[in-house]
Design a protein around this motif. Structure first.
Motif, PDB file in Angstrom:
ATOM      1  N   LEU A 138      22.008  18.584  -1.707  1.00  0.00           N
ATOM      2  CA  LEU A 138      22.171  18.754  -0.425  1.00  0.00           C
ATOM      3  C   LEU A 138      23.518  18.947   0.237  1.00  0.00           C
ATOM      4  N   LEU A 139      23.548  19.799   1.122  1.00  0.00           N
ATOM      5  CA  LEU A 139      24.884  19.876   1.836  1.00  0.00           C
ATOM      6  C   LEU A 139      26.009  19.518   0.873  1.00  0.00           C
ATOM      7  N   SER A 140      26.363  19.773  -0.172  1.00  0.00           N
ATOM      8  CA  SER A 140      27.442  19.625  -1.114  1.00  0.00           C
ATOM      9  C   SER A 140      28.002  17.990  -0.957  1.00  0.00           C
ATOM     10  N   SER A 141      26.954  17.066  -0.951  1.00  0.00           N
ATOM     11  CA  SER A 141      27.117  15.742  -1.100  1.00  0.00           C
ATOM     12  C   SER A 141      27.917  15.472  -2.583  1.00  0.00           C
ATOM     13  N   PRO A 142      28.704  14.331  -2.432  1.00  0.00           N
ATOM     14  CA  PRO A 142      29.759  14.045  -3.637  1.00  0.00           C
ATOM     15  C   PRO A 142      28.754  13.901  -4.924  1.00  0.00           C
ATOM     16  N   GLU A 143      27.524  13.433  -4.705  1.00  0.00           N
ATOM     17  CA  GLU A 143      26.901  13.398  -5.807  1.00  0.00           C
ATOM     18  C   GLU A 143      25.249  13.709  -5.884  1.00  0.00           C
TER      19      GLU A 143
ATOM     20  N   ASP B  43      33.717  13.384   6.863  1.00  0.00           N
ATOM     21  CA  ASP B  43      34.166  12.490   5.980  1.00  0.00           C
ATOM     22  C   ASP B  43      33.026  12.199   4.645  1.00  0.00           C
ATOM     23  N   GLY B  44      32.057  13.144   4.647  1.00  0.00           N
ATOM     24  CA  GLY B  44      30.947  13.224   3.838  1.00  0.00           C
ATOM     25  C   GLY B  44      30.006  12.199   3.670  1.00  0.00           C
ATOM     26  N   LEU B  45      29.964  11.653   5.171  1.00  0.00           N
ATOM     27  CA  LEU B  45      28.907  10.590   5.356  1.00  0.00           C
ATOM     28  C   LEU B  45      27.702  11.640   5.825  1.00  0.00           C
ATOM     29  N   LEU B  46      26.454  11.268   5.291  1.00  0.00           N
ATOM     30  CA  LEU B  46      25.350  11.923   5.467  1.00  0.00           C
ATOM     31  C   LEU B  46      24.243  11.065   6.253  1.00  0.00           C
ATOM     32  N   GLY B  47      23.247  11.616   7.230  1.00  0.00           N
ATOM     33  CA  GLY B  47      22.297  11.017   7.975  1.00  0.00           C
ATOM     34  C   GLY B  47      21.170  12.186   7.954  1.00  0.00           C
ATOM     35  N   VAL B  48      19.803  11.549   8.655  1.00  0.00           N
ATOM     36  CA  VAL B  48      19.097  12.477   8.826  1.00  0.00           C
ATOM     37  C   VAL B  48      18.449  12.280  10.316  1.00  0.00           C
ATOM     38  N   GLY B  49      17.861  13.254  10.677  1.00  0.00           N
ATOM     39  CA  GLY B  49      17.212  13.318  12.283  1.00  0.00           C
ATOM     40  C   GLY B  49      15.907  14.075  12.072  1.00  0.00           C
ATOM     41  N   VAL B  50      15.016  13.638  13.224  1.00  0.00           N
ATOM     42  CA  VAL B  50      13.593  14.119  13.204  1.00  0.00           C
ATOM     43  C   VAL B  50      13.716  14.571  14.862  1.00  0.00           C
ATOM     44  N   PHE B  51      13.045  15.682  15.236  1.00  0.00           N
ATOM     45  CA  PHE B  51      12.827  16.497  16.224  1.00  0.00           C
ATOM     46  C   PHE B  51      11.557  16.915  16.478  1.00  0.00           C
ATOM     47  N   GLU B  52      11.076  16.598  17.965  1.00  0.00           N
ATOM     48  CA  GLU B  52       9.740  16.817  18.144  1.00  0.00           C
ATOM     49  C   GLU B  52       9.828  18.192  19.438  1.00  0.00           C
ATOM     50  N   ARG B  53       8.662  18.880  19.040  1.00  0.00           N
ATOM     51  CA  ARG B  53       8.811  20.113  19.993  1.00  0.00           C
ATOM     52  C   ARG B  53       8.490  19.695  21.453  1.00  0.00           C
ATOM     53  N   SER B  54       9.232  20.225  22.480  1.00  0.00           N
ATOM     54  CA  SER B  54       9.006  19.829  23.715  1.00  0.00           C
ATOM     55  C   SER B  54       8.419  20.907  24.691  1.00  0.00           C
ATOM     56  N   ASN B  55       7.996  21.993  24.183  1.00  0.00           N
ATOM     57  CA  ASN B  55       7.703  23.055  24.990  1.00  0.00           C
ATOM     58  C   ASN B  55       6.253  23.596  24.386  1.00  0.00           C
TER      59      ASN B  55
ATOM     60  N   ALA C 101      30.278   3.512  -3.558  1.00  0.00           N
ATOM     61  CA  ALA C 101      30.093   4.811  -4.532  1.00  0.00           C
ATOM     62  C   ALA C 101      30.080   5.969  -3.779  1.00  0.00           C
ATOM     63  N   PRO C 102      30.475   7.226  -4.352  1.00  0.00           N
ATOM     64  CA  PRO C 102      29.974   8.559  -3.534  1.00  0.00           C
ATOM     65  C   PRO C 102      28.737   8.579  -3.216  1.00  0.00           C
ATOM     66  N   VAL C 103      28.501   9.125  -2.206  1.00  0.00           N
ATOM     67  CA  VAL C 103      27.116   9.386  -1.654  1.00  0.00           C
ATOM     68  C   VAL C 103      26.236  10.432  -2.185  1.00  0.00           C
ATOM     69  N   ALA C 104      25.073   9.849  -2.831  1.00  0.00           N
ATOM     70  CA  ALA C 104      24.082  10.623  -3.520  1.00  0.00           C
ATOM     71  C   ALA C 104      22.908  11.165  -2.618  1.00  0.00           C
ATOM     72  N   ALA C 105      22.947  12.476  -2.869  1.00  0.00           N
ATOM     73  CA  ALA C 105      21.807  12.900  -1.764  1.00  0.00           C
ATOM     74  C   ALA C 105      21.161  14.237  -2.458  1.00  0.00           C
ATOM     75  N   GLY C 106      20.016  14.236  -2.236  1.00  0.00           N
ATOM     76  CA  GLY C 106      19.259  15.651  -2.567  1.00  0.00           C
ATOM     77  C   GLY C 106      18.073  15.928  -1.418  1.00  0.00           C
ATOM     78  N   SER C 107      17.730  17.254  -1.668  1.00  0.00           N
ATOM     79  CA  SER C 107      16.639  17.867  -0.639  1.00  0.00           C
ATOM     80  C   SER C 107      15.398  18.198  -1.648  1.00  0.00           C
ATOM     81  N   PHE C 108      14.335  17.706  -1.306  1.00  0.00           N
ATOM     82  CA  PHE C 108      13.238  17.742  -2.219  1.00  0.00           C
ATOM     83  C   PHE C 108      12.052  18.575  -1.514  1.00  0.00           C
ATOM     84  N   PHE C 109      12.109  19.814  -2.164  1.00  0.00           N
ATOM     85  CA  PHE C 109      11.179  20.936  -1.518  1.00  0.00           C
ATOM     86  C   PHE C 109      10.503  21.685  -2.566  1.00  0.00           C
ATOM     87  N   SER C 110      10.836  21.323  -3.768  1.00  0.00           N
ATOM     88  CA  SER C 110      10.296  22.240  -4.793  1.00  0.00           C
ATOM     89  C   SER C 110       9.008  21.349  -5.427  1.00  0.00           C
ATOM     90  N   ASP C 111       9.098  20.168  -5.393  1.00  0.00           N
ATOM     91  CA  ASP C 111       7.866  19.435  -5.887  1.00  0.00           C
ATOM     92  C   ASP C 111       7.613  18.277  -4.760  1.00  0.00           C
TER      93      ASP C 111
END
Length: 484
Positions: free
Chosen positions: A324-329, A472-484, A296-306
């Protein structure tokens, strides 16, 4: 003169015929038929067409009919076929795409087929639209067919075959016979111990040890960096239930507490980190991104209010999510049970605790709820953190910062004086943008029509959490750590 003209014509037409017959004799390069694409792959994963050199696969690489897909020792790959089937290949595996035919406009067509050959190693799959007699996976020892949706499969160089059902009924057959088995039955697994041996339905408890050892690797589709250490619930030394890595510390005192497994994360409003002058945008949280993907269409959300509600080793849930980023749902709310799931990744970055993971749901009790609708199959991706800079007003007014990707290969450079950002993400995309765009609903546009949105975490800007969407509408997540 006439003779010369005739001779010229003879030579001309002879040459023309020669060119014509040479063209007929040249091999015709068949058009490659696209059958799927790579969701994620570690270094060294390849695909090879017959009589061609191997090509290295990366995220969003196309998979073609006739490809032989190979994972190296310690490697793994996640695939999505065009009918929606999800496949996770374990280390040292080889899979051949023998046949594939799917028409999304006519899914009941008798020509629907998906035939693969497992040469070596193992895979875990949730089948897609192609099923029934049109779906099978072959090996030297036997062929597996489905009357269900989710199973594990393993072979040692085709000399044997072992299978376990997570959902639905399956069968294994060869010239010596046929064995049927299914999830929820006493015989929920099957084996062919050698080429020429008959298939035998057994209990999953009777599978050989090396079967489970093969699937102890990250076949749940969590693609953390190879150097990232994952701990288990058996650890008695970790302060919050055993999921912390060697570099993490238990949060205590005036800091945000990670509570026991029966409690939730709560923010201490006296936390000095929230009193940075008028910079009330630095919030205890946790906050982050949630993505659910199936046929089914990808469902996504950004949760920064609560704040996200994280009950360690029990569940993660969120409400009042933004698109989130114009996700399909739009995932306005979610609930995901962590019980019986692979552990969540955790990394301490300054005073921020960052959590992330990817999970393959295969039925059998696993469940995720999106906007009050429940699902027991699909892929869950999420990342969330404490001490999040929800507003750009809390960010530094100057300085050059560099962040290295934890769960992939890449780097983000940020100039807080100018507000400019540069993205160099090997398996995702490249490009430049601004901090304002990075914090916006549409995100920063990278090359290949990839967009990214994120937040900085930690009082001292110790890390970054981000979400990505490709063409293609595929979504993923990433984690970055400060290096300097």
């Amino acid at each position: 003169m006439r003779k010369q003209f005739q001779e010229y014509n003879r030579i001309f037409f002879s040459s023309l015929l020669l060119v014509f017959f040479l063209a007929l004799s040249l091999p015709v390069q068949a058009e490659q038929v696209e059958v799927g694409r790579v969701l994620a792959a570690t270094k060294g994963v390849t695909a090879q067409q017959p009589d061609q050199e191997p090509r290295e696969l990366r995220r969003r690489s196309l998979i073609y009919l006739g490809d032989t897909l190979s994972t190296p020792e310690g490697g793994r790959a996640q695939l999505r076929m065009d009918d929606g089937e999800m496949i996770s290949m374990t280390a040292s595996s080889q899979l051949v795409i023998e046949s594939f035919s799917h028409d999304s406009d006519n899914p009941e067509s008798e020509s629907e087929s998906s035939v693969k050959r497992l040469v070596q190693g193992g895979l875990r799959t949730i089948t897609g639209a192609v099923g029934g007699d049109g779906y099978r996976i072959e090996s030297r020892a036997g062929t597996i067919g489905i009357r269900g949706t989710s199973f594990d499969l393993f072979t040692q160089n085709g000399e044997n075959l072992y299978a376990r059902s997570h959902r639905g009924n399956l069968y294994v057959e060869n010239d010596q016979g046929r064995a049927e088995f299914g999830a929820g039955e006493a015989q929920n697994a099957a084996q062919v111990t050698a080429v020429g041996a008959p298939p035998e339905a057994i209990s999953a408890e009777d599978l050989p040890d090396f079967f489970d050892q093969n699937f102890e690797e990250d076949t749940s589709l969590s693609m953390a960096d190879d150097d990232e250490e994952e701990t288990t619930a058996d650890s008695e030394e970790a302060g919050n239930g055993g999921w912390e890595d060697d570099n993490s510390q238990e949060i205590s005192g005036d800091e945000l507490m990670l509570a026991s497994t029966t409690e939730t994360i709560t923010a201490d409003r006296d936390d000095p980190a929230s009193e940075l002058g008028d910079n009330t945008g630095l919030a205890a949280g946790p906050f982050g991104f949630f993505i659910f993907d199936y046929s089914a269409p990808v469902a996504a959300g950004s949760f920064f209010s609560d704040s996200i509600n994280y009950r360690e080793s029990v569940s993660v849930s969120g409400n009042n999510g933004d698109l989130l980023l114009s996700s399909p749902e739009h995932a306005n709310s979610f609930y995901f049970s962590l019980e019986e799931q692979e552990p969540i990744y955790h990394k301490k970055m300054g005073d921020s605790d960052v959590y992330w993971g990817t999970w393959l749901l295969e039925g059998g009790g696993a469940e995720v709820t999106i906007n009050d609708s429940s699902y027991d199959q699909g892929i869950v991706r999420m990342v969330f953190a404490t001490q999040v800079h929800n507003n750009i007003e809390t960010l530094p007014s100057g300085g050059l910062y560099s962040f290295d990707m934890v769960n992939d290969i890449g780097n983000i450079e940020v100039n807080f004086s100018s507000g400019l950002m540069s993205f160099d993400l090997t398996n995702i995309g490249y490009g430049d943008g601004t901090i304002t765009e990075f914090y916006s609903d549409t995100g920063v546009e990278l090359d290949n029509f990839v967009y990214t949105q994120g937040r900085f975490v930690g009082t001292n800007i110790d890390g970054v959490i981000a979400a990505f969407r490709d063409s293609d509408g595929l979504l993923g997540v990433g984690v970055f750590e400060r290096s300097n």
